[in-house]
Motif scaffolding. Structure first.
Motif, mmCIF file in Angstrom:
data_model
loop_
_atom_site.group_PDB
_atom_site.id
_atom_site.type_symbol
_atom_site.label_atom_id
_atom_site.label_comp_id
_atom_site.label_asym_id
_atom_site.label_seq_id
_atom_site.Cartn_x
_atom_site.Cartn_y
_atom_site.Cartn_z
ATOM 1 N N HIS A 1 3.856 -7.120 -16.391
ATOM 2 C CA HIS A 1 4.241 -6.691 -17.735
ATOM 3 C C HIS A 1 4.563 -7.864 -18.658
ATOM 4 O O HIS A 1 4.226 -7.835 -19.836
ATOM 5 C CB HIS A 1 5.444 -5.741 -17.671
ATOM 6 N N SER A 2 5.198 -8.896 -18.126
ATOM 7 C CA SER A 2 5.629 -10.024 -18.967
ATOM 8 C C SER A 2 4.466 -10.912 -19.380
ATOM 9 O O SER A 2 4.303 -11.228 -20.551
ATOM 10 C CB SER A 2 6.660 -10.876 -18.234
ATOM 11 N N LEU A 3 3.660 -11.315 -18.398
ATOM 12 C CA LEU A 3 2.577 -12.258 -18.688
ATOM 13 C C LEU A 3 1.290 -11.567 -19.103
ATOM 14 O O LEU A 3 0.525 -12.114 -19.882
ATOM 15 C CB LEU A 3 2.322 -13.156 -17.478
ATOM 16 N N ASN A 4 1.039 -10.385 -18.529
ATOM 17 C CA ASN A 4 -0.159 -9.601 -18.869
ATOM 18 C C ASN A 4 -1.427 -10.451 -18.789
ATOM 19 O O ASN A 4 -2.249 -10.452 -19.699
ATOM 20 C CB ASN A 4 0.011 -8.980 -20.257
ATOM 21 N N LEU A 5 -1.553 -11.180 -17.667
ATOM 22 C CA LEU A 5 -2.707 -12.061 -17.476
ATOM 23 C C LEU A 5 -3.924 -11.271 -17.017
ATOM 24 O O LEU A 5 -3.856 -10.483 -16.075
ATOM 25 C CB LEU A 5 -2.383 -13.136 -16.438
ATOM 26 N N GLU A 6 -5.041 -11.493 -17.690
ATOM 27 C CA GLU A 6 -6.277 -10.775 -17.367
ATOM 28 C C GLU A 6 -6.691 -11.011 -15.916
ATOM 29 O O GLU A 6 -7.147 -10.093 -15.245
ATOM 30 C CB GLU A 6 -7.395 -11.201 -18.323
ATOM 31 N N GLU A 7 -6.522 -12.238 -15.400
ATOM 32 C CA GLU A 7 -6.931 -12.516 -14.012
ATOM 33 C C GLU A 7 -6.078 -11.731 -13.003
ATOM 34 O O GLU A 7 -6.567 -11.329 -11.958
ATOM 35 C CB GLU A 7 -6.905 -14.005 -13.686
ATOM 36 N N ASP A 8 -4.810 -11.498 -13.312
ATOM 37 C CA ASP A 8 -3.962 -10.678 -12.438
ATOM 38 C C ASP A 8 -4.402 -9.223 -12.465
ATOM 39 O O ASP A 8 -4.425 -8.551 -11.430
ATOM 40 C CB ASP A 8 -2.491 -10.763 -12.851
ATOM 41 N N ILE A 9 -4.751 -8.730 -13.635
ATOM 42 C CA ILE A 9 -5.204 -7.346 -13.779
ATOM 43 C C ILE A 9 -6.509 -7.144 -13.015
ATOM 44 O O ILE A 9 -6.673 -6.169 -12.278
ATOM 45 C CB ILE A 9 -5.364 -6.977 -15.266
ATOM 46 N N ILE A 10 -7.427 -8.084 -13.129
ATOM 47 C CA ILE A 10 -8.708 -8.003 -12.421
ATOM 48 C C ILE A 10 -8.484 -8.049 -10.912
ATOM 49 O O ILE A 10 -9.061 -7.258 -10.163
ATOM 50 C CB ILE A 10 -9.648 -9.133 -12.873
ATOM 51 N N LYS A 11 -7.638 -8.960 -10.455
ATOM 52 C CA LYS A 11 -7.347 -9.081 -9.023
ATOM 53 C C LYS A 11 -6.752 -7.776 -8.473
ATOM 54 O O LYS A 11 -7.156 -7.294 -7.414
ATOM 55 C CB LYS A 11 -6.370 -10.231 -8.788
ATOM 56 N N LEU A 12 -5.823 -7.191 -9.205
ATOM 57 C CA LEU A 12 -5.192 -5.948 -8.777
ATOM 58 C C LEU A 12 -6.201 -4.803 -8.743
ATOM 59 O O LEU A 12 -6.260 -4.036 -7.779
ATOM 60 C CB LEU A 12 -4.025 -5.615 -9.698
ATOM 61 N N ARG A 13 -7.023 -4.689 -9.765
ATOM 62 C CA ARG A 13 -8.041 -3.627 -9.801
ATOM 63 C C ARG A 13 -9.036 -3.781 -8.659
ATOM 64 O O ARG A 13 -9.451 -2.800 -8.052
ATOM 65 C CB ARG A 13 -8.765 -3.623 -11.141
ATOM 66 N N ASP A 14 -9.432 -5.035 -8.347
ATOM 67 C CA ASP A 14 -10.361 -5.263 -7.240
ATOM 68 C C ASP A 14 -9.743 -4.869 -5.904
ATOM 69 O O ASP A 14 -10.399 -4.267 -5.064
ATOM 70 C CB ASP A 14 -10.801 -6.729 -7.191
ATOM 71 N N LYS A 15 -8.474 -5.186 -5.705
ATOM 72 C CA LYS A 15 -7.799 -4.814 -4.461
ATOM 73 C C LYS A 15 -7.725 -3.295 -4.312
ATOM 74 O O LYS A 15 -7.981 -2.769 -3.239
ATOM 75 C CB LYS A 15 -6.399 -5.420 -4.405
ATOM 76 N N LYS B 1 -9.692 -1.062 -5.804
ATOM 77 C CA LYS B 1 -11.048 -0.534 -5.701
ATOM 78 C C LYS B 1 -11.593 -0.695 -4.283
ATOM 79 O O LYS B 1 -12.296 0.179 -3.779
ATOM 80 C CB LYS B 1 -11.963 -1.252 -6.695
ATOM 81 N N ASN B 2 -11.252 -1.796 -3.616
ATOM 82 C CA ASN B 2 -11.790 -2.077 -2.294
ATOM 83 C C ASN B 2 -10.891 -1.584 -1.159
ATOM 84 O O ASN B 2 -11.204 -1.784 0.008
ATOM 85 C CB ASN B 2 -12.015 -3.586 -2.135
ATOM 86 N N TYR B 3 -9.775 -0.932 -1.486
ATOM 87 C CA TYR B 3 -8.864 -0.435 -0.466
ATOM 88 C C TYR B 3 -9.495 0.737 0.273
ATOM 89 O O TYR B 3 -10.106 1.619 -0.330
ATOM 90 C CB TYR B 3 -7.543 0.009 -1.097
#
Length: 50
Positions: free
Chosen positions: A29-43, A45-47
């Protein structure tokens, strides 16, 4: 489809939920980094739900 976080008027559903530790939750929430959002979505999606 890009989902909205609950804090951004997203749906309060299980499909729109991810469990994060307090530190990671704050970082998302604080940093809202696109790379963190992508990493989380990939994890998520692949779970493998068994």
């Amino acid at each position: 489809m890009k989902s909205l976080w609950l804090s951004q008027a997203g749906l309060d559903t299980l499909d729109n939920t991810v469990a994060l530790c307090p530190n990671c939750h704050r970082k998302m929430h604080s940093l809202n980094l696109e790379e963190d959002i992508i990493k989380l979505r990939d994890k998520v999606k692949n779970y493998n739900y068994k």
